[in-house]
Motif scaffolding. Structure first.
Motif, PDB file in Angstrom:
ATOM      1  N   THR A 131       0.956  -1.357   0.019  1.00 56.85           N
ATOM      2  CA  THR A 131       0.274  -0.128   0.111  1.00 56.85           C
ATOM      3  C   THR A 131       0.887   1.157  -0.126  1.00 56.85           C
ATOM      4  O   THR A 131       0.580   2.299  -0.853  1.00 56.85           O
ATOM      5  CB  THR A 131      -0.861   0.084   1.057  1.00 56.85           C
ATOM      6  N   LYS A 132       1.912   1.393   0.831  1.00 57.59           N
ATOM      7  CA  LYS A 132       2.941   2.821   0.992  1.00 57.59           C
ATOM      8  C   LYS A 132       4.055   2.583  -0.163  1.00 57.59           C
ATOM      9  O   LYS A 132       4.628   1.507   0.026  1.00 57.59           O
ATOM     10  CB  LYS A 132       3.114   2.750   2.212  1.00 57.59           C
ATOM     11  N   ARG A 167       2.829  15.984  -1.564  1.00 65.05           N
ATOM     12  CA  ARG A 167       3.971  14.407  -1.521  1.00 65.05           C
ATOM     13  C   ARG A 167       5.389  14.164  -1.157  1.00 65.05           C
ATOM     14  O   ARG A 167       5.431  13.434  -0.783  1.00 65.05           O
ATOM     15  CB  ARG A 167       2.783  14.078  -3.014  1.00 65.05           C
ATOM     16  N   THR A 170       5.338  14.994   2.286  1.00 64.46           N
ATOM     17  CA  THR A 170       5.221  14.144   2.839  1.00 64.46           C
ATOM     18  C   THR A 170       6.792  12.625   3.147  1.00 64.46           C
ATOM     19  O   THR A 170       6.739  11.409   3.183  1.00 64.46           O
ATOM     20  CB  THR A 170       3.655  13.027   2.179  1.00 64.46           C
ATOM     21  N   SER A 294      -2.216   0.758  -3.874  1.00 60.58           N
ATOM     22  CA  SER A 294      -1.577   1.087  -3.559  1.00 60.58           C
ATOM     23  C   SER A 294      -1.453   2.480  -3.444  1.00 60.58           C
ATOM     24  O   SER A 294      -2.272   2.474  -5.159  1.00 60.58           O
ATOM     25  CB  SER A 294      -0.361   0.364  -4.735  1.00 60.58           C
ATOM     26  N   GLU A 295      -0.505   2.818  -3.267  1.00 60.51           N
ATOM     27  CA  GLU A 295      -0.163   4.722  -3.508  1.00 60.51           C
ATOM     28  C   GLU A 295       0.480   5.242  -4.538  1.00 60.51           C
ATOM     29  O   GLU A 295       0.432   6.196  -5.814  1.00 60.51           O
ATOM     30  CB  GLU A 295       0.622   5.785  -1.917  1.00 60.51           C
ATOM     31  N   GLU A 296       0.825   3.897  -5.198  1.00 56.17           N
ATOM     32  CA  GLU A 296       1.190   4.000  -7.032  1.00 56.17           C
ATOM     33  C   GLU A 296       0.409   4.485  -7.514  1.00 56.17           C
ATOM     34  O   GLU A 296       0.533   5.227  -8.534  1.00 56.17           O
ATOM     35  CB  GLU A 296       2.209   2.742  -6.771  1.00 56.17           C
ATOM     36  N   TYR A 297      -1.258   3.602  -7.767  1.00 57.22           N
ATOM     37  CA  TYR A 297      -1.959   4.798  -8.503  1.00 57.22           C
ATOM     38  C   TYR A 297      -2.122   6.117  -8.813  1.00 57.22           C
ATOM     39  O   TYR A 297      -2.299   6.309 -10.149  1.00 57.22           O
ATOM     40  CB  TYR A 297      -3.271   3.923  -7.973  1.00 57.22           C
ATOM     41  N   GLY A 298      -1.976   6.736  -7.347  1.00 62.45           N
ATOM     42  CA  GLY A 298      -2.322   7.900  -7.157  1.00 62.45           C
ATOM     43  C   GLY A 298      -0.731   9.107  -7.541  1.00 62.45           C
ATOM     44  O   GLY A 298      -0.989   9.713  -8.560  1.00 62.45           O
ATOM     45  N   ASP A 299       0.269   8.115  -8.038  1.00 62.41           N
ATOM     46  CA  ASP A 299       1.331   8.664  -8.627  1.00 62.41           C
ATOM     47  C   ASP A 299       1.466   8.514 -10.187  1.00 62.41           C
ATOM     48  O   ASP A 299       2.030   9.248 -10.976  1.00 62.41           O
ATOM     49  CB  ASP A 299       2.573   8.660  -7.497  1.00 62.41           C
TER      50      ASP A 299
END
Length: 397
Positions: A131-132, A167, A170, A294-299
């Protein structure tokens, strides 16, 4: 009085020495007329955005990726060796731990210097495992010069810059030195501060970091021995300007047969060195892991928003994985297909092209290990990149 005079003299000498060093560093021309710099795999290359810009010409297409660029580099099938510059003019950006958000920042800095308005992002599915995002890995690959370049890019909307800045802060929360620099950059380029102290501090940070990355790059270049060649394997399989990738794929397949006799269909050297030891101990290691949260989708969405702001056409290549290995470890094909579906959905939303090579997850001799391409794997990647560069559509479309 003598002490004050001595201090002033010492300070003046220090400033003079520093100025001389900086003058020497920035007097070095890092343009490489051979073109080898463009596909150089080195940590200092990607940190110096100005050096990258110096080596981008009007036909250069950027190809973002990660550790695959460092594998099979001596193979004639590797991207850096397969084509002449006239056949394919690309610059590769990325190393191990370079993931989507790192490339979002790089793209934001380099986009104004891209003439052909195309970019490729080679996606490693394992970026989306968990997820991170690993903050230490992000910090290791973070480039101040790229981030400054992004902040200076007036084509990027302010709201998008703010989201990217938040981002970055963070992900750098555990790296106090870099976070302090980033907050200074944000104060100047996002908040438009007029505070003279903040401006002076930011200017010092910016000057120091640019000098540091250029110094490191110059030192690394002196030890650089890679070169390009005008006679490539693709040249031997080209007729009337068209590359016969099917023939190249078959040649790669035949040349791999003698080097692989193991249940993963990878090179025997890699099997005996690494995977034979883990073949039983890693069973079920990924049973509880997911690839769809995953956060990767937002990236990835941020990367595609940069493309939209800059009117750049992106190609996303989903790299194959070694299905034999990941089925055994518990990252089953249905879990991987959820990831593939999400990538295709996001791409459709943003108008990006997709080359989904997950079809080859179970094709023997495509992978050199669990995640990196072997000879056939490189032919497949190169075909997608070449066809996108030349606007060649798949005959099945």
């Amino acid at each position: 009085m003598k002490k004050i005079a001595a201090f002033i003299t010492a300070f003046a000498l220090f400033i003079g020495f520093t100025g001389c060093v900086r003058g020497y560093v920035f007097s070095n021309d890092l343009y490489d007329k051979t073109g080898a710099f463009k596909t150089w795999y080195n940590q200092y290359k990607d940190k110096d955005t100005e050096a990258l810009i110096e080596n981008i010409d009007k036909d250069t297409m950027l190809v973002f990726g990660s550790s695959e660029f460092g594998h099979q580099r001596k193979s004639k099938y590797h991207l850096r060796n397969m084509f002449t510059k006239d056949q394919l003019n690309v610059m590769t950006i990325g190393e191990a731990f370079s993931q989507t958000f790192i490339h979002t920042i790089n793209l934001g800095a380099l986009a104004p210097h891209i003439s052909n308005n195309k970019v490729v992002l080679i996606i490693s599915p394992t970026w989306f495992l968990g997820t991170k995002i690993d903050r230490n890995q992000f910090s290791y690959r973070f480039s101040d010069t790229a981030y400054i370049g992004l902040l200076q890019n007036n084509n990027i909307p302010a709201k998008l810059k703010n989201r990217i800045a938040a981002r970055v802060e963070t992900l750098l929360a555990d790296d106090s030195k870099k976070l302090k620099r980033v907050k200074a950059y944000n104060a100047v380029y996002i908040d438009n501060t007029k505070n003279p102290v903040t401006l002076a501090i930011e200017g010092k940070y910016e000057d120091d970091i640019k000098t540091e990355v250029r110094t490191n790059l110059i030192a690394a270049r002196k030890a650089y021995k890679e070169s390009t060649t005008t006679q490539t394997i693709a040249s031997s399989y080209t007729t009337d300007g068209a590359v016969d990738f099917e023939a190249l794929l078959f040649r790669a397949y035949k040349s791999s047969l003698k080097d692989s006799d193991n249940p993963l269909y990878i090179p025997d050297k890699m099997w005996y060195k690494t995977y034979r030891k883990k073949y039983d101990t890693m069973v079920g290691a990924h049973d509880f892991d997911r690839m769809d949260v995953s956060e990767e989708y937002g990236d990835l969405k941020l990367f595609l928003e940069i493309c939209k702001a800059e009117n750049i056409k992106p190609l996303l290549i989903i790299q194959p994985l070694n299905g034999y290995w990941y089925d055994r470890t518990g990252l089953s094909s249905d879990k991987r297909e959820l990831f593939n579906e999400k990538i295709r959905s996001i791409s459709k939303r943003y108008g990006a092209e997709v080359s989904d090579l997950s079809y080859y997850d179970y094709v023997p001799y495509v992978m050199s290990d669990s995640v990196h391409p072997w000879k056939e794997g490189w032919v497949l990647l190169n075909e997608s990149i070449y066809n996108f560069y030349h606007d060649i559509k798949d005959s099945d479309e």
